[in-house]
Each structure stands twice: as structure tokens, then as C-alpha cells.
Design an enzyme around this catalytic site. Sequence first.
Site, PDB file in Angstrom:
ATOM      1  CG  ASP A   1     -11.644  -2.828  -0.833  1.00 53.11           C
ATOM      2  OD1 ASP A   1     -10.754  -3.846  -1.033  1.00 53.11           O
ATOM      3  OD2 ASP A   1     -11.162  -1.622  -1.052  1.00 53.11           O
TER       4      ASP A   1
ATOM      5  CG  ASP B   1      -1.808  -1.114   1.177  1.00 54.37           C
ATOM      6  OD1 ASP B   1      -2.420  -1.506   0.067  1.00 54.37           O
ATOM      7  OD2 ASP B   1      -2.304  -1.693   2.355  1.00 54.37           O
TER       8      ASP B   1
END
Length: 251
Positions: free
Chosen positions: A130, A11
Amino acid sequence: MLTKRIIPCLDIKDGRTVKGVNFVDLRDAGDPVELSQRYADEGADELVFLDISATEQKRKTLAELVYNVAEKLNIPFTVGGGISSVEDVDILLKNGADKVSINSSAVKNPDLINELVGKFGSQCIVVAIDARKTGDGWKVHLVGGKVPTELDLFDWAKEVEQRGAGEILFTSMDHDGTKNGFADGELAKLSSLVNIPIIASGGAGAVSHFTDTFKNGKADAALAASVFHFKEIAIPDLKQQLEKEGIPVRI
């Protein structure tokens, strides 16, 4: 039988690798170029880069970072975050990305999936989903998990496949960063509903969690971040254990 893939996830925020729990409380995890090199050397099958604070300006920054990483890598890597057009994808692929991951932009404009597949091919397009469990089932969330929708995880996965996406990267927000294991029940259901590869994400904390997600979750690949970044699990050790368990991996 196809080998199962181990995929470290980086990330990226402001050019650094970060990691949090349940999508919040981020902490620094190191230089992405150095980490990428380490993972390639350790035997990772692929890498995923997610620009979690993507803006128009950051797209240019990320392209430069992608180029710097691609120069050192001999394994495929996928880049995502803020991608919403053919032009965005073109920039990243020209700078060395092998695949791109789209998420919020695909939900807001599902035709984008068809457009990107038509231009670059299915093998190049990953749709990240997600989702978290609510009273009404598993619902898709956008913008790094901040914006809930009424879209059902399983309905959306089927539509994504129908529109030509080559893979689905499913992150359980409830499991993310908890190190309690992947959402294997949901992963198994996804695998029964679609015929494209499913990448499991969210919850890796022990070698047994990888074994479980391949055996019980029917995942095609397992993605993890903090257990690799902070050297809690070494990829060579993980692969040797998976092989002992009868799970096909590239050693």
C-alpha cells in the site's frame, strides 16, 4: 500470451464484507461466502480476502470463513491480513486458501518473505504494498494505510522480488475507492522494474479503467471491490469488452 486476470477483493471485518474510500468510511457490502460463490459463478479468475481488522482471535475466525468459502469455490483465492508467521500461513492453507498475502509484517521483518517462500514456495506468497504519493515520491504505508514509512515503493518492490515473492499486489491509496482509474504510470514503472506479476488495485470505476491498466499500466491482473460488490460492473460484460479490445482473458 498469458491471460489477464480479474480479481474481486473482499475486505473482511468481523465476518462481513466491507468497502470504503481511501481506506476509510467503511460500509457493509454483504456476506463473504455468498459473494464468493457469485463471483466464481460469474467467471472471476481469482478471489482475494483481506482481513482488515486481524488479531490473534480473528485469525481463527478467518480460518473458519476460509474453510466455508473454499468448500464452494473452484477458483484460487488469496487470504491476507495479520499474517506474521509460518503458523499463520499453515492454518490458512490447511483451511483451503491457495495463496497468502503479507504486507506490514513483511516490511517489519523482510526475512519473513524468505522464510515463507522457503517453506511454502514462491507461487504461494503474495506481497501486498500500500503506497501513496508524498513530497518525496511514493512511500509505503502499513497497518491498513494508517502508518507511513520512509520506504520507497519501487525499492521495496525490487527487494520483494529478490526475496522470492511470487506476486506483488500494489494498491495506490490515492486512487483507492475513487473510481477514477488505476495508478497506471506507477504500475508501468513497477512492471519495468520486476519480472513477477503485478496485481493492480485501487481506482476501478469503469470498464475502460481495466482496459487502461492492462494496456498502459502493464498490469498482469486487476483487482476491484465496490464496482463488483454493488453490481456496477458485471464480470462477464467486463471480460467480453476486454476481449473486444484485444486483451487476452479467460471467458
